[in-house]
Design a protein around this motif. Structure first.
Motif, mmCIF file in Angstrom:
data_model
loop_
_atom_site.group_PDB
_atom_site.id
_atom_site.type_symbol
_atom_site.label_atom_id
_atom_site.label_comp_id
_atom_site.label_asym_id
_atom_site.label_seq_id
_atom_site.Cartn_x
_atom_site.Cartn_y
_atom_site.Cartn_z
ATOM 1 N N UNK A 211 -4.608 1.179 -15.591
ATOM 2 C CA UNK A 211 -4.171 2.486 -16.108
ATOM 3 C C UNK A 211 -3.629 3.349 -14.983
ATOM 4 N N UNK A 212 -4.326 3.353 -13.853
ATOM 5 C CA UNK A 212 -3.906 4.173 -12.728
ATOM 6 C C UNK A 212 -2.528 3.762 -12.211
ATOM 7 N N UNK B 69 5.600 9.390 -4.449
ATOM 8 C CA UNK B 69 5.185 8.159 -3.769
ATOM 9 C C UNK B 69 3.831 8.343 -3.087
ATOM 10 N N UNK B 70 3.660 9.528 -2.476
ATOM 11 C CA UNK B 70 2.380 9.803 -1.807
ATOM 12 C C UNK B 70 1.225 9.845 -2.815
ATOM 13 N N UNK B 71 1.484 10.444 -3.986
ATOM 14 C CA UNK B 71 0.444 10.523 -5.002
ATOM 15 C C UNK B 71 0.049 9.144 -5.526
ATOM 16 N N UNK B 72 0.953 8.179 -5.450
ATOM 17 C CA UNK B 72 0.611 6.818 -5.861
ATOM 18 C C UNK B 72 -0.541 6.282 -5.026
ATOM 19 N N UNK B 73 -0.464 6.528 -3.711
ATOM 20 C CA UNK B 73 -1.555 6.099 -2.838
ATOM 21 C C UNK B 73 -2.800 6.950 -3.001
ATOM 22 N N UNK B 74 -2.609 8.265 -3.111
ATOM 23 C CA UNK B 74 -3.757 9.161 -3.235
ATOM 24 C C UNK B 74 -4.518 8.908 -4.524
ATOM 25 N N UNK B 75 -3.801 8.589 -5.607
ATOM 26 C CA UNK B 75 -4.470 8.374 -6.890
ATOM 27 C C UNK B 75 -5.428 7.183 -6.822
ATOM 28 N N UNK B 76 -5.029 6.129 -6.089
ATOM 29 C CA UNK B 76 -5.929 4.991 -5.907
ATOM 30 C C UNK B 76 -7.161 5.405 -5.090
#
Length: 622
Positions: free
Chosen positions: A270-271, A308-315
């Motif tokens: 989902x993430x 793009x940064x939020x993709x890493x932060x969300x994980x």
């Protein structure tokens, strides 16, 4: 610099800890005592770092716009001030990160859990015998260790992750809004969907993590129980049975693991889907705005970089939130054990016990281990100073309970116990037990050296006093020949867990030496020579008699011959005194004592047996 921060927190305070509250947030807050200023400072640093990192994207947008609007040869001349300021801010951020890292890793990462372990351990050492009868030792130790880490990690995540993320998102939204309010749509939509995913998955992860923490404690407790009782396991050839007993706990643990991993995998999918949706929608809206002339190339670059940064932060947030609820589950599991109120506590006005004579009185004492059925029922007993008293009775008559109540391992339900006229309930437990020496049937030694075990009786004794106690206990000869796997010999040799490397008789003699060294005015003997062979028992009787001189003695023995020469014998049955007197008068009475003596003498008393009893009665006390 590192040492400066490492010394900020004292992990071993001398102040006695108070039991923490049982409510979750109150428990967490109580655990931060002594750490709150540093926790606040770390939190403020995390907030500043979050704002700084988000603001960098706005700077990135400005740099792109400068490059688009300025020729290379004029960039320094036109943007010199901005570039110098940017360099200064970047350098200052390094100091901010250094401060935050030093507070987190040097001041608290090690000191925080160690402080909690120190306080938890001291709290549990003060628990009553009730507490330890209901718990695995391994389970208790596991909860002390893992709860301390879970409390630290819970606060670290709250202070670092939550504050960082909130400030970071607020700064990002403000930056995007300054570019164009349309750019807030994909980010706002993503935040709502991501928050919904967290609301669904994280509580479920928390519940399964709490169940997992309890299952882990049970598994560890069963494994530790087998190791602690390894001699019994081998004696009954039950290695496979114990393996199966542990396996059942492992299976229960694995059920929680599989449930946790299913949720984690679903959350990952989902993430990732939400992250891809954010990148695509942000890039699409930014391109549309650029094509309409409503956004600059810098805004397009900054918005896409943020997505793009939020993709890493969300994980990162996902895993930290899952870990947070796992830690919360662990803390909730530990609270029940660590915040349990003590059942035997010193009164606020408790005073040290003074024992100049050694008189003991039980006045109408009633006690039943909380079961409602009394084990000791209206017991009144007066033991004069220096008197040697033996407690006699069938198994379960209450003999050991009398001793336990005198030691105040449990509090009486009614009545009172006096030592030299002082109610032991009004004295400090430490001072009471300091005035009593005891040798038990089930001798347990600490997994330390022989020296440490003997000096446990009186830590300030010198070597000469220790050696003298060992000789009097007939232990010096075998101690001289002891060795351990690390090459330590004699008094420096370690005895193994609970003294497993020694024979029963050797353990008993070291225990007797320990009590001889303590030299307390009141002496309790619970089958004190039960583990000794006949030859050694005979040799040590004189030592025990010397030990008893001038002391008040209460002795328990199932072998009546070992206490028949006491000044007075107290016969207990169902928690009451049914007979008392010396050996000869009790035999003449023909009551319970006489029947017990006849049973141990082969069912009858002939002339030879009576002569033996008379000789024993006139012999020195044993």
């Amino acid at each position: 610099m590192f040492q400066l921060f490492e010394r900020l927190v004292q992990p071993y305070p001398e102040t006695e800890p108070s039991p923490p509250p049982q409510r979750f947030m109150s428990f967490l807050w109580a655990c931060t005592r002594g750490l709150r200023p540093y926790l606040l400072a770390m939190t403020l640093c995390s907030a500043a770092i979050g704002a700084f990192e988000a603001a960098l994207f706005a700077v990135l947008g400005n740099v792109v716009d400068w490059l688009a609007a300025t020729s290379p040869e004029r960039l320094w001349a036109e943007q010199r001030g901005h570039l110098i300021l940017l360099a200064v801010v970047l350098a200052a951020s390094t100091l901010l990160v250094a401060l935050q890292s030093a507070l987190k890793h040097q001041a608290m990462a090690g000191n925080f859990p160690m402080l909690l372990r120190w306080n938890f351990h001291r709290l549990l050492l003060g628990q009553s015998m009730y507490f330890y009868q209901d718990e695995f030792a391994g389970r208790i130790a596991t909860k002390v260790m893992q709860t301390a880490l879970a409390v630290r990690d819970t606060w670290m995540i709250l202070a670092e992750l939550m504050v960082f993320v909130v400030i970071y998102f607020v700064t990002i939204m403000a930056t995007l809004g300054s570019f164009s309010v349309w750019l807030l749509l994909p980010f706002g939509g993503w935040v709502l969907l991501y928050a919904g995913a967290l609301a669904y998955f994280v509580p479920r992860l928390g519940r399964v993590s709490q169940a997992q923490a309890d299952a882990r404690s049970l598994m560890t407790g069963r494994i530790t129980d087998a190791y602690t009782n390894i001699a019994t396991v081998k004696l009954f050839s039950h290695t496979h049975r114990e393996a199966g007993y542990a396996r059942s706990a492992m299976k229960e643990f694995m059920v929680t693991v599989h449930g946790q991993m299913r949720l984690v995998t679903a959350f990952e999918i989902v993430n990732h889907a939400l992250s891809m949706l954010l990148i695509a929608s942000t890039a699409g809206v930014a391109l549309w705005l650029w094509m309409q002339g409503q956004a600059t190339a810098g805004a397009l670059a900054a918005a896409t970089a943020m997505a793009l940064r939020l993709n890493g932060i969300s994980h990162w947030v996902m895993w930290e939130m899952a870990a947070l609820f796992e830690h919360i589950g662990t803390v909730r599991d530990g609270i029940g054990t660590l915040s349990k109120a003590r059942t035997v506590v010193d009164r606020a006005d408790a005073r040290p016990l003074q024992v100049p004579r050694g008189e003991v009185r039980f006045e109408h004492v009633r006690f039943g281990y909380g079961s409602g059925k009394p084990v000791i029922d209206d017991l009144s007993l007066h033991i004069r100073p220096g008197e040697k008293v033996g407690l006699v009775g069938r198994s379960g008559a209450g003999k050991s309970t009398v001793v336990n109540l005198l030691l105040r391992l449990y509090d009486v339900e009614s009545g009172r116990i006096l030592v030299d006229g002082q109610d032991i309930a009004h004295a400090t437990q430490e001072s009471l037990r300091a005035q009593i020496g005891m040798v038990t049937q089930d001798t347990s030694l600490l997994h330390r050296s022989v020296r440490d075990n003997i000096l446990y009786g009186r830590p300030d004794a010198d070597d000469a006093q220790m050696h003298s106690a060992a000789r009097r206990a007939e232990a010096a000869d075998f101690i001289a020949g002891l060795t351990d796997p690390k090459g330590r010999t004699g008094y420096d040799a370690h005895v193994g867990e609970r003294g497993v490397k020694l024979s029963g008789g050797q353990r008993q003699r070291i225990a007797i030496a320990r009590v001889m060294l303590k030299d307390a005015p009141i002496l309790l003997l619970d089958e004190a020579t039960s583990a000794l062979d006949s030859e050694v028992e005979t040799a040590i009787q004189a030592s025990l008699y010397r030990l008893m001189e001038g002391k008040t003695v209460v002795a328990i023995a199932h072998r009546l011959s070992t206490i028949a020469a006491m000044d007075r014998l107290i016969v207990l049955d169902k928690g009451r005194i049914v007979e008392e007197g010396d050996h000869r008068s009790l035999l003449a009475r023909g009551g319970l004592y006489a029947r017990l003596w006849a049973h141990q003498s082969g069912g009858f008393l002939g002339e030879e047996a009576e002569d033996d009893a008379d000789d024993l009665a006139s012999a020195p006390a044993a």
